[in-house]
Design a protein around this motif. Sequence first.
Motif: not given
Length: 381
Positions: A128-129, A165-173, A175-177, A179-186
Amino acid sequence: MKENLCIIAILTSLHVFGQNEVVLKKYFDLTKNTYDSLQVLQKQYLQIKLETEKEARSLYEKNTESLRKTALAIDALNKSLSALKASLSATEYFSAVAALNNPTNEDLGFRLENEILKVVDEKVLKKAKLNSKKISRFRQIASNIINNPITNLITSSIPVVNSITSVVNLVNHTIIDEDSVTPDDLKVFNQEIKKYVAHYENLARISVELEKQSHEFHIKIEAVESLLNDFVKNTTTELFPETKNLENQSTNDLIRNYFNYAKIDATIKSIEKRYTQAGKIDYVKIFEDGRLNYSIVGRQKLDFLRDEINRIAEEYLNSLENYHKNLIETLQKANELSPDKTKISQKIESLNKQYKNLRSSFEQNLDLKTMRNRVAEVPKY
């Protein structure tokens, strides 16, 4: 004397009137037959009386033996039941297992906070940038979530899993913008996180199952306690009809105040003294007294109580065995999570030892052998 005079008068009359000897013979035969009949009846009466006394004595002695032995059996049943109930309370073994669900626990060679942050760093943050300030803040928030899980009935029933689960949600929120983190990375990130989720879910699952079974055992034990209390209460009322206000007394109180071997033995001797004359007990009258009677149903109830306690104890030991087996399997799978597998081996060894001590202490306190022997010593009718 009068009978002899009558005989003489009859003989005299017969002589006077010149009756033949046939009449005299008939009379003496009749007298002899009547006397023999009376002798037979008297012997039969004495025999019946002796048999009645013998039967009364035999039954009385069996009743008193049953009462004395029942006092010992009740004491053993109550102790086994109390030990069974106490075993469901917290122990060193269960405390050690419960500690494994704490996110700050490091008994298995890893701390959840460090492992989750490591996965986040390697699978997400490195790509992530984000500036260092945002990364630092993200780590602080994630650490706080993991180390201080919130129990919320609306979300997860497992606090640690809820935090992950809360940490996972935090991560998703976060890095949502990005682009350097791909769906495969997630996807890779989620797969790594799922290992920890599965670990704590398994720990929680086997603990919840044991807790559910423990609740069921409590209900079963309370039912047997109620039956035992009712049995002791009824038997106490029959033996001590003058007693009052037994309704709310516990089984321990009833045993301590009334239904114990010393008190029953003293009461039996006191009743015997009342029905003793010239050193001989009137077993018919003492049997009719009723206080020392012992019913067949009462003896059957002892067997039932013994069987129920045996059954609950066996079920509880089986549930403990299954719980420990599942726990060890879960800890062995944790080798995939921990960089220090030696600690897992040490923890398994420690829990095995604690479990062995738990079973040994449980079986010793329960003392089913004494309980079974005491009940078996009560005569069966």
